[in-house]
Design a protein around this motif. Structure first.
Motif, PDB file in Angstrom:
ATOM      1  N   ARG A  13       0.809  -1.275  -0.020  1.00 58.04           N
ATOM      2  CA  ARG A  13       0.066   0.076   0.048  1.00 58.04           C
ATOM      3  C   ARG A  13       0.927   1.311   0.125  1.00 58.04           C
ATOM      4  O   ARG A  13       0.508   2.288  -0.775  1.00 58.04           O
ATOM      5  CB  ARG A  13      -0.814  -0.138   1.242  1.00 58.04           C
ATOM      6  CG  ARG A  13      -1.988   1.177   1.226  1.00 58.04           C
ATOM      7  CD  ARG A  13      -2.287   1.478   2.613  1.00 58.04           C
ATOM      8  NE  ARG A  13      -1.553   1.460   3.775  1.00 58.04           N
ATOM      9  CZ  ARG A  13      -1.575   1.323   4.912  1.00 58.04           C
ATOM     10  NH1 ARG A  13      -2.839   1.086   5.259  1.00 58.04           N
ATOM     11  NH2 ARG A  13      -0.972   1.712   5.711  1.00 58.04           N
ATOM     12  N   ASN A  14       1.929   1.155   0.738  1.00 58.70           N
ATOM     13  CA  ASN A  14       2.783   2.485   0.874  1.00 58.70           C
ATOM     14  C   ASN A  14       3.679   2.727  -0.534  1.00 58.70           C
ATOM     15  O   ASN A  14       3.599   3.847  -0.673  1.00 58.70           O
ATOM     16  CB  ASN A  14       3.636   2.132   1.938  1.00 58.70           C
ATOM     17  CG  ASN A  14       3.095   2.415   3.460  1.00 58.70           C
ATOM     18  OD1 ASN A  14       1.870   2.794   3.462  1.00 58.70           O
ATOM     19  ND2 ASN A  14       3.598   1.954   4.415  1.00 58.70           N
ATOM     20  N   MET A  15       3.974   1.344  -1.036  1.00 64.24           N
ATOM     21  CA  MET A  15       4.793   1.751  -2.349  1.00 64.24           C
ATOM     22  C   MET A  15       3.828   2.171  -3.403  1.00 64.24           C
ATOM     23  O   MET A  15       4.189   3.037  -4.356  1.00 64.24           O
ATOM     24  CB  MET A  15       5.517   0.278  -2.585  1.00 64.24           C
ATOM     25  CG  MET A  15       6.407  -0.161  -1.609  1.00 64.24           C
ATOM     26  SD  MET A  15       7.819   1.135  -1.453  1.00 64.24           S
ATOM     27  CE  MET A  15       8.413   1.073  -3.221  1.00 64.24           C
ATOM     28  N   ALA A  16       2.561   1.705  -3.455  1.00 61.42           N
ATOM     29  CA  ALA A  16       1.563   2.092  -4.372  1.00 61.42           C
ATOM     30  C   ALA A  16       1.235   3.509  -4.111  1.00 61.42           C
ATOM     31  O   ALA A  16       1.192   4.412  -5.166  1.00 61.42           O
ATOM     32  CB  ALA A  16       0.154   1.421  -4.419  1.00 61.42           C
ATOM     33  N   LEU A  17       1.245   4.125  -2.790  1.00 62.53           N
ATOM     34  CA  LEU A  17       0.959   5.588  -2.672  1.00 62.53           C
ATOM     35  C   LEU A  17       2.189   6.296  -3.263  1.00 62.53           C
ATOM     36  O   LEU A  17       1.768   7.493  -3.782  1.00 62.53           O
ATOM     37  CB  LEU A  17       0.676   5.780  -1.237  1.00 62.53           C
ATOM     38  CG  LEU A  17      -0.590   5.269  -0.710  1.00 62.53           C
ATOM     39  CD1 LEU A  17      -0.439   5.480   0.704  1.00 62.53           C
ATOM     40  CD2 LEU A  17      -1.946   5.970  -1.206  1.00 62.53           C
ATOM     41  N   LEU A  18       3.309   5.827  -2.911  1.00 63.73           N
ATOM     42  CA  LEU A  18       4.479   6.689  -3.458  1.00 63.73           C
ATOM     43  C   LEU A  18       4.571   6.725  -4.743  1.00 63.73           C
ATOM     44  O   LEU A  18       4.981   7.734  -5.343  1.00 63.73           O
ATOM     45  CB  LEU A  18       5.918   5.805  -2.945  1.00 63.73           C
ATOM     46  CG  LEU A  18       7.140   6.592  -3.157  1.00 63.73           C
ATOM     47  CD1 LEU A  18       7.049   7.935  -2.593  1.00 63.73           C
ATOM     48  CD2 LEU A  18       8.053   5.691  -2.733  1.00 63.73           C
TER      49      LEU A  18
ATOM     50  N   ASP B 299       0.438  -1.040  12.061  1.00 68.54           N
ATOM     51  CA  ASP B 299       0.083  -0.330  10.809  1.00 68.54           C
ATOM     52  C   ASP B 299       1.093   0.774  10.738  1.00 68.54           C
ATOM     53  O   ASP B 299       1.434   1.481  11.785  1.00 68.54           O
ATOM     54  CB  ASP B 299      -1.179   0.197  10.773  1.00 68.54           C
ATOM     55  CG  ASP B 299      -1.562   0.521   9.249  1.00 68.54           C
ATOM     56  OD1 ASP B 299      -0.789   0.136   8.527  1.00 68.54           O
ATOM     57  OD2 ASP B 299      -2.789   0.949   9.072  1.00 68.54           O
ATOM     58  N   ILE B 300       1.389   1.124   9.741  1.00 71.75           N
ATOM     59  CA  ILE B 300       2.407   2.223   9.342  1.00 71.75           C
ATOM     60  C   ILE B 300       1.861   2.764   8.051  1.00 71.75           C
ATOM     61  O   ILE B 300       1.852   2.204   7.018  1.00 71.75           O
ATOM     62  CB  ILE B 300       4.067   1.577   9.287  1.00 71.75           C
ATOM     63  CG1 ILE B 300       4.435   0.700  10.401  1.00 71.75           C
ATOM     64  CG2 ILE B 300       4.838   2.884   8.952  1.00 71.75           C
ATOM     65  CD1 ILE B 300       5.557   0.121  10.290  1.00 71.75           C
ATOM     66  N   ASN B 301       1.888   4.212   8.085  1.00 72.26           N
ATOM     67  CA  ASN B 301       1.732   5.015   6.673  1.00 72.26           C
ATOM     68  C   ASN B 301       2.854   6.322   6.782  1.00 72.26           C
ATOM     69  O   ASN B 301       3.613   6.324   7.620  1.00 72.26           O
ATOM     70  CB  ASN B 301       0.427   5.405   6.597  1.00 72.26           C
ATOM     71  CG  ASN B 301      -0.066   6.475   7.700  1.00 72.26           C
ATOM     72  OD1 ASN B 301       0.482   6.963   8.233  1.00 72.26           O
ATOM     73  ND2 ASN B 301      -1.481   6.256   8.051  1.00 72.26           N
ATOM     74  N   TRP B 302       2.530   7.086   5.828  1.00 75.57           N
ATOM     75  CA  TRP B 302       3.505   8.013   5.763  1.00 75.57           C
ATOM     76  C   TRP B 302       3.551   9.295   6.841  1.00 75.57           C
ATOM     77  O   TRP B 302       4.271   9.852   7.126  1.00 75.57           O
ATOM     78  CB  TRP B 302       3.423   8.735   4.442  1.00 75.57           C
ATOM     79  CG  TRP B 302       4.111   7.792   3.409  1.00 75.57           C
ATOM     80  CD1 TRP B 302       3.056   7.097   2.454  1.00 75.57           C
ATOM     81  CD2 TRP B 302       5.335   7.443   2.988  1.00 75.57           C
ATOM     82  NE1 TRP B 302       3.863   6.401   1.445  1.00 75.57           N
ATOM     83  CE2 TRP B 302       5.309   6.618   1.733  1.00 75.57           C
ATOM     84  CE3 TRP B 302       6.518   8.010   3.461  1.00 75.57           C
ATOM     85  CZ2 TRP B 302       6.485   6.141   1.150  1.00 75.57           C
ATOM     86  CZ3 TRP B 302       7.603   7.466   2.808  1.00 75.57           C
ATOM     87  CH2 TRP B 302       7.603   6.590   1.711  1.00 75.57           C
ATOM     88  N   LEU B 303       2.329   9.291   7.598  1.00 74.32           N
ATOM     89  CA  LEU B 303       2.121  10.276   8.340  1.00 74.32           C
ATOM     90  C   LEU B 303       2.267   9.752  10.051  1.00 74.32           C
ATOM     91  O   LEU B 303       2.425  10.445  10.802  1.00 74.32           O
ATOM     92  CB  LEU B 303       0.690  10.917   8.240  1.00 74.32           C
ATOM     93  CG  LEU B 303       0.578  11.576   7.000  1.00 74.32           C
ATOM     94  CD1 LEU B 303      -1.097  12.329   6.983  1.00 74.32           C
ATOM     95  CD2 LEU B 303       1.701  12.636   6.862  1.00 74.32           C
ATOM     96  N   ASN B 304       1.664   8.747  10.264  1.00 72.37           N
ATOM     97  CA  ASN B 304       1.644   7.969  11.744  1.00 72.37           C
ATOM     98  C   ASN B 304       1.723   6.586  11.754  1.00 72.37           C
ATOM     99  O   ASN B 304       1.891   5.940  10.527  1.00 72.37           O
ATOM    100  CB  ASN B 304       0.399   8.598  12.125  1.00 72.37           C
ATOM    101  CG  ASN B 304      -1.079   7.941  11.785  1.00 72.37           C
ATOM    102  OD1 ASN B 304      -0.940   6.870  10.992  1.00 72.37           O
ATOM    103  ND2 ASN B 304      -2.092   8.697  11.516  1.00 72.37           N
ATOM    104  N   THR B 305       1.860   6.177  13.001  1.00 74.19           N
ATOM    105  CA  THR B 305       2.234   4.604  13.275  1.00 74.19           C
ATOM    106  C   THR B 305       0.974   4.092  14.207  1.00 74.19           C
ATOM    107  O   THR B 305       0.733   4.941  15.462  1.00 74.19           O
ATOM    108  CB  THR B 305       3.438   4.527  13.774  1.00 74.19           C
ATOM    109  OG1 THR B 305       4.589   4.765  12.882  1.00 74.19           O
ATOM    110  CG2 THR B 305       3.655   2.976  14.098  1.00 74.19           C
ATOM    111  N   LEU B 306       0.486   2.971  14.127  1.00 78.18           N
ATOM    112  CA  LEU B 306      -0.524   2.527  14.780  1.00 78.18           C
ATOM    113  C   LEU B 306      -0.012   1.482  15.608  1.00 78.18           C
ATOM    114  O   LEU B 306       0.682   0.356  14.976  1.00 78.18           O
ATOM    115  CB  LEU B 306      -1.927   2.325  14.108  1.00 78.18           C
ATOM    116  CG  LEU B 306      -2.841   1.585  14.906  1.00 78.18           C
ATOM    117  CD1 LEU B 306      -3.580   2.683  15.830  1.00 78.18           C
ATOM    118  CD2 LEU B 306      -3.989   1.004  13.916  1.00 78.18           C
ATOM    119  N   VAL B 307      -0.200   1.551  16.879  1.00 78.79           N
ATOM    120  CA  VAL B 307       0.226   0.290  17.784  1.00 78.79           C
ATOM    121  C   VAL B 307      -0.552  -0.226  18.650  1.00 78.79           C
ATOM    122  O   VAL B 307      -1.716   0.536  19.082  1.00 78.79           O
ATOM    123  CB  VAL B 307       1.703   0.533  18.697  1.00 78.79           C
ATOM    124  CG1 VAL B 307       2.764   1.362  17.594  1.00 78.79           C
ATOM    125  CG2 VAL B 307       1.208   1.691  19.648  1.00 78.79           C
TER     126      VAL B 307
END
Length: 287
Positions: free
Chosen positions: A62-67, A135-143
């Motif tokens: 998902r992150n690579m597709a967004l990039l 979960d990890i995205n370009w703005l935050n991290t979920l733990v």
């Protein structure tokens, strides 16, 4: 064939929509569709993957597709973006101030990606936030939260999301930096009037009982990591150190190496034995 391509190009040019919009509407869905196809193909070829591995692949794709979408849009709209940026030169300072937090979050994401600080499934702590990354995205991290008591390492069932800008301002602690094994430490406060010689041997016996099946295996693994990555790895032997604190308590610092999924069981066994020993010592003192 050439005539057909020329006709398509002339038809596209005759539309009341700019080429940039046409390229954007064509390329972005294509990237999304390609990501879905590649993800399904990968999961179909590797049905034995565990759920954490599947989750890691899902997040990464998902992150690579967004990039890729961002890069394609940047290339398509480069000329318009350049023109627009030049026209907004007078507002550049105000824009930077307004987007400061966004820029810091993106910078923190780049730092995490470049240094491989953590990924999905890792146990981390930052700015008093302890948890397992889901979960990890370009703005935050979920733990998934661990605790909240520092001596309780179980998942609480709550999630915490923190901005990636914290990676620029606070130290990050990662438990499973050594892969499937971890060197775990915790403190036990003991009343100053209780004799440590009556407590430490009992706790050491529990440590040896719980850790001895894995000591040789972990020691060999740590030696291999040291030779491969040139890390200075800690010893695998468990230990308990006595540290003075104040005039009311002293601390027992318990340290041991164990598989990641068993470290909490070992810690709880030591705490249970300490409570039993403390109870007996306090009762003997009362009599």
């Amino acid at each position: 064939m050439i005539d057909w391509i020329r006709a398509v190009r002339e038809a596209a040019q005759s539309l009341p929509v700019s080429r940039e919009w046409l390229y954007s509407l064509a390329l972005v869905p294509a990237i999304v569709l390609l990501r879905i196809l590649l993800l399904r193909l990968h999961l179909r070829r590797h049905p034995e993957l565990e759920i954490e591995e599947k989750r890691r692949v899902l997040v990464m794709s998902r992150n690579m597709a967004l990039l890729a979408c961002a890069f394609v849009l940047l290339m398509v709209w480069a000329t318009e973006i350049q023109t627009f940026a030049l026209s907004l030169a007078a507002l550049a300072a105000a824009t930077v101030l307004a987007l400061k937090e966004l820029i810091m979050c993106l910078s923190g994401s780049l730092v995490r990606f470049a240094n491989k600080q953590y990924s999905v499934g890792d146990y981390i702590e930052i700015n008093h936030i302890r948890g397992r990354v889901v979960d990890i995205n370009w703005l935050n991290t979920l733990v998934m939260q661990i605790g909240p008591n520092p001596l309780i390492g179980r998942l609480s069932g709550k999630t915490i999301s923190f901005p990636n800008s914290l990676l620029l301002n606070f130290p990050l602690y990662r438990d499973n930096v050594l892969g499937h094994y971890v060197v775990h430490m915790f403190d036990i406060p003991v009343p100053i009037h209780l004799d440590s010689d009556a407590i430490v041997p009992r706790l050491e016996a529990v440590l040896v009982e719980k850790c001895s099946p894995y000591i040789d295996e972990i020691a060999a693994y740590l030696q291999a990591v040291q030779l491969e990555k040139l890390f200075i790895t800690p010893p695998a032997q468990p230990s308990i150190s006595r540290v003075p604190f104040d005039d009311k308590v002293y601390n027992l610092v318990v340290r041991f190496a164990a598989p990641v999924n068993l470290r909490l069981d070992v810690q709880q066994a030591v705490l249970d034995e300490f409570i039993r020993v403390q109870y007996r010592l306090l009762n003997d003192a009362g009599h």
